[in-house]
Design an enzyme around this catalytic site. Structure first.
Site, PDB file in Angstrom:
ATOM      1  N   THR A  47      -8.429   6.689   9.785  1.00 28.43           N
ATOM      2  CA  THR A  47      -8.001   8.078   9.629  1.00 28.43           C
ATOM      3  C   THR A  47      -6.486   8.205   9.755  1.00 28.43           C
ATOM      4  O   THR A  47      -5.848   8.945   8.990  1.00 28.43           O
ATOM      5  CB  THR A  47      -8.698   8.964  10.674  1.00 28.43           C
ATOM      6  OG1 THR A  47     -10.113   8.979  10.400  1.00 28.43           O
ATOM      7  CG2 THR A  47      -8.186  10.385  10.626  1.00 28.43           C
ATOM      8  N   GLY A  82     -26.483   2.114   4.726  1.00 28.38           N
ATOM      9  CA  GLY A  82     -27.335   1.705   3.621  1.00 28.38           C
ATOM     10  C   GLY A  82     -27.438   2.740   2.524  1.00 28.38           C
ATOM     11  O   GLY A  82     -28.499   2.949   1.932  1.00 28.38           O
ATOM     12  N   ALA A  83     -26.312   3.431   2.196  1.00 28.13           N
ATOM     13  CA  ALA A  83     -26.330   4.469   1.169  1.00 28.13           C
ATOM     14  C   ALA A  83     -26.589   3.874  -0.214  1.00 28.13           C
ATOM     15  O   ALA A  83     -26.133   2.781  -0.531  1.00 28.13           O
ATOM     16  CB  ALA A  83     -25.004   5.221   1.169  1.00 28.13           C
ATOM     17  N   GLY A 110      -4.924   6.873   6.622  1.00 26.02           N
ATOM     18  CA  GLY A 110      -5.315   7.753   5.531  1.00 26.02           C
ATOM     19  C   GLY A 110      -4.539   9.054   5.514  1.00 26.02           C
ATOM     20  O   GLY A 110      -4.208   9.588   4.449  1.00 26.02           O
ATOM     21  N   GLU A 132     -11.529   7.721   1.987  1.00 26.22           N
ATOM     22  CA  GLU A 132     -12.751   7.303   2.693  1.00 26.22           C
ATOM     23  C   GLU A 132     -12.306   6.739   4.036  1.00 26.22           C
ATOM     24  O   GLU A 132     -11.937   5.566   4.140  1.00 26.22           O
ATOM     25  CB  GLU A 132     -13.510   6.253   1.876  1.00 26.22           C
ATOM     26  CG  GLU A 132     -14.027   6.752   0.538  1.00 26.22           C
ATOM     27  CD  GLU A 132     -15.191   7.713   0.658  1.00 26.22           C
ATOM     28  OE1 GLU A 132     -15.660   7.951   1.795  1.00 26.22           O
ATOM     29  OE2 GLU A 132     -15.626   8.235  -0.378  1.00 26.22           O
ATOM     30  N   GLY A 180       0.819  -1.212   0.000  1.00 35.05           N
ATOM     31  CA  GLY A 180       0.000   0.000   0.000  1.00 35.05           C
ATOM     32  C   GLY A 180       0.847   1.252   0.000  1.00 35.05           C
ATOM     33  O   GLY A 180       0.563   2.215  -0.725  1.00 35.05           O
TER      34      GLY A 180
END
Length: 531
Positions: free
Chosen positions: A268, A481-482, A271, A288, A250
């Site tokens: 976070t 549940g987007a 990220g 994200e 990564g």
């Protein structure tokens, strides 16, 4: 996750390939699932047109049983370098294919995924630990995003911009970036890659994927499905490359200038490091990251609707969604009634093997997650909170099972401001809706939020400039549940990235402002005279 020798010897590789599983129901389920997806007990985890891998061998484990599901040979630095070379070459070929033709290939990928939805969803349940309906639903999400991307392939529109100069035309044009690196997390081992890959491909890019090491089998299975479609169409397999690996892979993706865009899903803290690394080389990133999501239930809300919503939002995927509800603000008039009903609902949740019918809460993904759950309970008690329901590790079950937990605690307790990736729901009583909105906004993360009310005034204040500061702002539905048609992502420490629908596709392309002079004259903008 069990780590074997750093490199596979011929003897070890043979042993892994010929491993026989115990004749248990779980083992038979695993064997049938792997076979249906073209997997074995030992699998290569690097694909760039050909399969290979020279890194560590990692065994993945069923978090519900402790059963070893299979092993995947990971990538090393040499594998990644070769893969990026091939991906960059494939991107140059792919970008010349008209976008609607690229959409046709993604449509075929969509159909190939649909044919394997049941075994692939079962593998997600086995390897990640979410219940089978959620596993199948996750594959369906990739299918839905592919449908969206196919339509999008005919709508990658720029715009015509009025020019102030006579005899000039000005327009906005979108062109492919090149190579998109996708670093996805364990909790959505199919869908997050699907959001990125389907849209990246129709935008004309090659994709290099590094999934979580603990869900490597799922990464290999998805890649095999896509690779077959590419081969059928005579396209380079490197368009959908896979480099299974750990943090080193990564980090190398984030550092490499050949990767034009890095899409990272995870914590976070990690990220932040990815963002700094990519920005240092002036690359692009989509982040994200963490979510510490809240639901506010006002005293005029539909209580039945709110209780059912909170139950799914807090307990679904055993609290391991980035959109899981972790904070619940209840108006003082309804607090006691709501808590009583919520505790009753929690008591009816069946916890157990995620493949069993009727189970609503599976295991946490790793033993480390169980330890974080336990520390969270200790911190709640130390910071003046109370455990209203649950709070225990379920020692009577074989896997990484914990009780979905409800606490009562102050809104500003440090543990409330820390995202614990487990089913711990902190409840807080409020009297003023303005306080509740402020408390929703006071945490570092800004992903998802929801308000339950029947007041139009409160609804429009909630979605307005003085309302929720999250990227996802809901009313009378859960925080999770987007739908794929909207842009998914959040603000602040959630990273600011957007994936899936709306104009998220624009991140995977280069925006160019083009001016064409057809006048034969040279008038300058702003009326400048240079003669």
């Amino acid at each position: 996750m069990a780590m074997l020798a750093s490199k596979v010897t011929p003897r070890l590789a043979c042993a892994l390939r010929t491993r026989t599983f115990a004749t248990t129901t779980a083992a038979r389920t695993t064997s049938v699932t792997l076979k249906a997806l073209g997997l074995d007990s030992y699998n290569l985890g690097v694909f760039n047109g050909t399969w290979g891998g020279n890194g560590d061998v990692v065994e993945t484990v069923n978090p519900a049983t402790g059963e070893v599901l299979g092993a995947v040979q990971q990538a090393n630095a040499k594998d990644l370098n070769e893969t990026l070379e091939r991906a960059a070459s494939a991107a140059k070929q792919w970008r010349m294919v008209p976008a609607p033709k690229r959409g046709e290939v993604v449509r075929q990928m969509r159909n190939a995924l649909a044919e394997k939805i049941e075994p692939l969803g079962r593998l997600v349940a086995l390897e990640m630990g979410k219940i089978l309906p959620e596993g199948i639903g996750e594959v369906q999400e990739y299918i839905d995003v592919a449908d969206y991307a196919v339509g999008l392939s005919r709508m990658l529109n720029g715009q015509v911009v009025p020019s102030e100069r006579p005899g000039h035309a000005m327009m906005e044009v979108w062109n492919p970036l090149g190579v998109v690196g996708v670093i996805s997390a364990f909790n959505f081992p199919v869908a997050v890659y699907g959001w990125n890959s389907a849209i990246s491909l129709v935008c004309g890019n090659a994709v290099v994927w590094k999934g979580a090491p603990t869900t490597s089998l799922t990464s290999v299975a998805v890649t095999k499905i896509l690779a077959q479609v590419l081969e059928t169409n005579g396209l380079p397999g490197a368009l959908c490359s896979l480099t299974a690996g750990g943090a080193d892979i990564g980090q190398a993706i984030a550092m490499d200038k050949r990767v034009d865009l890095v899409s990272f899903t995870g914590s976070t803290n990690t990220g932040r490091k990815v963002a700094l690394t990519v920005q240092e080389r002036f690359g692009k990133s989509i982040l994200e990251l963490g979510g510490n999501n809240a639901i506010i239930v006002h005293n005029d809300a539909d209580i039945d609707l709110a209780v059912r919503s909170v139950l799914f939002a807090a307990v679904g995927t055993a609290g391991q969604r980035c959109t899981t509800t972790r904070r619940l603000f209840l108006h003082e008039d309804i607090y006691d009634t709501f808590i009583d009903r919520l505790k009753k609902a929690y008591s009816q949740i069946r916890i157990g093997n995620p493949l069993e019918s009727g189970v609503l809460c599976g295991p946490l993904h790793t033993k480390a997650a169980v330890a974080l759950f336990e520390q969270g309970i200790v911190d709640v008690k130390a910071q003046g909170g109370k455990i209203l329901y649950g709070g225990n590790v379920l020692q009577n079950l074989q896997g990484n099972f914990v009780e979905p937990t409800i606490t009562s605690i102050a809104h500003d307790a440090p543990v409330v401001h820390r995202e614990i990736f487990a089913p711990i729901l902190h409840t807080i009583k409020y009297s003023s809706i303005n306080d509740a909105v402020d408390w929703n906004n006071e945490v570092g993360q800004g992903l998802s939020s929801s308000l339950f009310t029947t007041s139009p005034e409160r609804i429009f204040n909630w979605i307005g400039p003085s309302g929720s500061d999250c990227g996802i702002v809901n009313v009378n539905i859960p925080t999770n549940g987007a739908e794929i048609g909207g842009a998914f992502g959040g603000e602040k420490e959630t990273g600011g990235g957007r994936e899936s629908g709306s104009t998220a596709w624009q991140q995977y392309m280069r925006r160019q402002t083009c001016t064409i002079n057809y006048s034969g004259m040279l008038p300058l903008a702003q009326g400048i005279k240079f003669e």
